[in-house]
Design a protein around this motif. Structure first.
Motif, short mmCIF file in Angstrom:
data_model
loop_
_atom_site.label_atom_id
_atom_site.label_comp_id
_atom_site.label_asym_id
_atom_site.label_seq_id
_atom_site.Cartn_x
_atom_site.Cartn_y
_atom_site.Cartn_z
N ASP A 1 0.85 -1.19 0.00
CA ASP A 1 0.00 0.00 0.00
C ASP A 1 0.89 1.25 0.00
N PRO A 2 0.80 2.08 -1.06
CA PRO A 2 1.66 3.26 -1.13
C PRO A 2 1.11 4.47 -0.37
N ILE A 3 -0.11 4.37 0.14
CA ILE A 3 -0.74 5.50 0.82
C ILE A 3 -0.61 5.32 2.33
N LEU A 4 0.00 6.28 2.96
CA LEU A 4 0.21 6.25 4.41
C LEU A 4 -0.86 7.11 5.07
N THR A 5 -1.50 6.57 6.09
CA THR A 5 -2.46 7.33 6.89
C THR A 5 -1.70 8.03 8.01
N VAL A 6 -1.87 9.34 8.12
CA VAL A 6 -1.29 10.11 9.20
C VAL A 6 -2.45 10.45 10.11
N ARG A 7 -2.56 9.68 11.21
CA ARG A 7 -3.72 9.78 12.08
C ARG A 7 -3.97 11.20 12.57
N VAL B 1 -4.59 13.71 10.84
CA VAL B 1 -4.16 14.75 9.91
C VAL B 1 -4.68 14.49 8.50
N GLY B 2 -4.31 13.34 7.91
CA GLY B 2 -4.73 13.05 6.54
C GLY B 2 -3.97 11.88 5.97
N TYR B 3 -3.53 12.04 4.72
CA TYR B 3 -2.88 10.95 3.99
C TYR B 3 -1.65 11.46 3.26
N MET B 4 -0.76 10.52 2.93
CA MET B 4 0.46 10.86 2.20
C MET B 4 0.83 9.70 1.28
N LEU B 5 1.25 10.02 0.07
CA LEU B 5 1.75 9.00 -0.85
C LEU B 5 3.24 8.85 -0.60
N ARG B 6 3.65 7.62 -0.33
CA ARG B 6 5.08 7.37 -0.11
C ARG B 6 5.81 7.46 -1.43
N GLY B 7 6.90 8.21 -1.43
CA GLY B 7 7.65 8.43 -2.66
C GLY B 7 8.72 7.46 -2.94
#
Length: 75
Positions: free
Chosen positions: A61-67, A69-75
């Protein structure tokens, strides 16, 4: 993999801002075009759909959940 229009817009936003935490309000504004944060979980639902499609072939899963706050795509 077939993506719907909004799924594609969401993925494009993540790619354009890779390694940057995107808040739900930012995503609502940029993907859905709302200038307010509606009381809905639409972002979470679309992120879940996108995750399912991105990991369908068994990838990570390339999408990280930042509890909280929101989400981030891992680069």
């Amino acid at each position: 993999m077939d993506l719907g229009k909004l799924e594609f817009k969401l993925l494009a936003e993540f790619v354009a801002n890779a390694d940057t935490v995107m808040t739900r309000a930012m995503l609502i504004e940029r993907v859905w075009g709302y200038d307010f944060a509606p009381t809905t979980n639409i972002v979470d639902v679309y992120v879940r759909h996108l995750r399912v499609k991105l990991t369908a072939a068994g990838g990570e899963d390339p999408i990280l959940t930042v509890r909280g706050v929101g989400y981030m795509l891992r680069g």
